[in-house]
Design a protein around this motif. Structure first.
Motif, short mmCIF file in Angstrom:
data_model
loop_
_atom_site.label_atom_id
_atom_site.label_comp_id
_atom_site.label_asym_id
_atom_site.label_seq_id
_atom_site.Cartn_x
_atom_site.Cartn_y
_atom_site.Cartn_z
N UNK A 192 0.83 -1.17 -0.23
CA UNK A 192 -0.14 -0.01 0.08
C UNK A 192 1.01 1.26 0.06
N UNK A 193 0.85 2.11 -1.04
CA UNK A 193 1.84 3.01 -1.34
C UNK A 193 1.01 4.44 -1.55
N UNK A 194 1.68 5.56 -0.83
CA UNK A 194 1.22 6.82 -1.04
C UNK A 194 2.40 7.60 -1.40
N UNK A 195 2.28 8.24 -2.66
CA UNK A 195 3.44 8.99 -3.14
C UNK A 195 3.17 10.45 -3.43
N UNK A 196 4.13 11.14 -2.67
CA UNK A 196 3.68 12.96 -3.07
C UNK A 196 4.95 13.46 -3.49
N UNK A 197 4.61 14.14 -4.28
CA UNK A 197 5.81 15.18 -4.89
C UNK A 197 5.13 16.54 -4.98
#
Length: 473
Positions: free
Chosen positions: A346-351
């Motif tokens: 389960x991945x949350x990626x923010x840029x």
């Protein structure tokens, strides 16, 4: 002055150097350990805990001291991060922490945070005033502990999800206690800390000149009552909201967020983190810079090493963090679970993007196709929100993210039914990915500026869920 002092040194603090630092309080103080030896404690003769020193961390990831401490000049990586936390119950403890850190940097070189805290003088401790000694089960970094709440005071510019804070949160959760972090109004949270404090009963308590205290995530005015911080109710019933929380901050920056999950067949050749790396390279042009189980992020990026850690911890879940290079702020959380269906990520990626920088929305569709056709991705939600480029969270009202796209992997499309997934009762044109007999589906929802996309997404999900087969999803 802050209770935390951090020494950043180019050389490892060896036992003799640490001992020299601990002599900052003179020869009458006692040295002990906690957390299975991971924490060194300096105590007064009567048992009062004065200083807790975490085991030094070797940082390989560039930019972490700048990101979390706001320091402009720090040693080059690899460098050592040694953290000391002074108790708030003894007036001399804060200066004691400054002397400990100052002695480390005097011997090893480097710098301290905050810079003005460092010195090398001996700090006499008044041993005539005695309080009840701390018990072994008391958390060393907690400033106030009641039957219901653990309170941590922090004046850091950014409150990160450090290993000691993560440990406190775990203990509080197991003991059914609330964790309340109290900060001045200029402090911000990292995204991992914001996520950790987002659920009841935990709180971010912000000091405020106008109302005293308020919740930095909800804005509710707070009072200390019954051994905890609780909302102040208005005559009408709902909690009062602090004026400082609702003031317009006028942010002209944005964050692009991908939330996705993958599922893999467990075998000895499985390597985790590859889907995250593909997303990172596609959206930033480079791989993650580092990973760790807490902040600061200290290890060089390695899918093999994080896979080994998750395999070692299985069947228990593993929670990891990753950060990007300094020129493109990016952070991700990754949770690995062993389930009856396989190994799931389960991945949350923010840029982040500043004024004049355009989030690369044109690559979202091909990225989604790559994820669902080559990396076992079950679903992806892509969204955009107005928020700080540096990915920190201020104690102000923030607009929610706006959906940009929603993607289903082949397994979820099969569970819903191909015809239902391909023909939503909306003005949407799903894009099929992969083989015609078992495709994934990608649903473009907009450019992240129309908040009505939330309604469209909710209708779409209701439509898809009504076709779920029992026991699937």
């Amino acid at each position: 002055m802050t209770n935390d002092v951090i020494a950043l040194t180019p050389k490892m603090p060896d036992p003799w150097t640490l001992l020299a630092g601990l002599h900052a309080g003179g020869p009458d103080l006692a040295v002990g350990t906690a957390a299975d030896g991971a924490v060194i404690q300096l105590c007064a003769p009567d048992g009062r805990r004065l200083l807790s020193v975490e085991a030094p961390i070797l940082l390989h990831t560039p930019g972490e001291a700048e990101r979390l401490l706001g320091l402009a000049e720090v040693p080059e990586v690899p460098m050592w991060w040694t953290e000391a936390r002074a108790t708030t119950t003894v007036p001399e403890a804060a200066r004691l922490a400054g002397s400990f850190a100052g002695r480390l940097t005097a011997v090893l070189g480097g710098t301290t945070w905050p810079p003005e805290a460092a010195h090398t003088a001996v700090v006499p401790v008044d041993t005539t005033v005695s309080v009840q000694p701390a018990t072994e089960d008391t958390l060393p970094a907690v400033d106030v502990l009641t039957d219901s709440t653990a309170v941590v005071l922090s004046e850091r510019p950014v409150v990160a999800m450090t290993s000691w804070l993560s440990d406190i949160l775990s203990v509080c959760t197991e003991a059914d206690k609330a964790l309340h972090i109290v900060t001045p109004p200029h402090t911000r949270l990292t995204l991992p800390t914001r996520t950790a404090l987002g659920g009841v009963p935990h709180r971010w308590v912000v000091q405020d000149d106008e109302c005293g205290y308020y919740d930095g995530l909800s804005g509710a005015v707070l009072r200390w009552q019954g051994g905890t911080f609780a909302p102040v109710r208005t005559d009408a019933g709902p909690a009062a909201v602090a004026a400082s929380f609702t003031r317009d901050t006028g942010v002209d920056e944005r964050q692009l967020i991908l939330t996705f999950s993958t599922r893999h067949i467990p075998d000895e050749n499985l390597v985790l983190g590859q889907a995250l790396e593909i997303a990172w390279r596609t959206l930033t042009g480079s791989p993650p810079a580092g990973w760790s189980t807490a902040e600061p992020i200290n290890l060089p990026w390695s899918t093999r090493q994080l896979t080994d850690l998750a395999r070692k911890r299985a069947p228990r879940p593993t929670w990891l963090l990753a950060v990007g290079s300094q020129d493109r702020p990016a952070i991700a959380s990754l949770r690995v679970n062993r389930t009856e269906h396989g190994v799931e990520e389960e991945i949350t990626f923010t840029t982040g993007y500043g004024p004049g920088e355009q989030p690369p929305l044109d690559v979202i569709e091909p990225l989604a196709e790559t994820l669902v056709t080559h990396h076992g991705t079950m679903s992806v939600i892509t969204s955009l929100r107005a928020a700080a480029r540096d990915l920190t969270v201020p104690p102000h009202l923030a607009a929610p993210p706006v959906p940009v796209a929603f993607t289903l992997g082949p397994q979820n499309v099969n569970d819903v039914g191909h015809d239902r997934a391909a023909r939503p009762p909306l003005n949407l044109c799903p894009v099929p990915f992969g083989p015609g007999n078992r495709p994934g589906m990608h649903y473009p929802l907009g450019d992240g500026t129309d908040t009505g996309a939330w309604n469209v997404l909710q209708q779409l999900i209701r439509h898809l869920r009504s076709g779920d087969k029992p026991g699937t999803g």
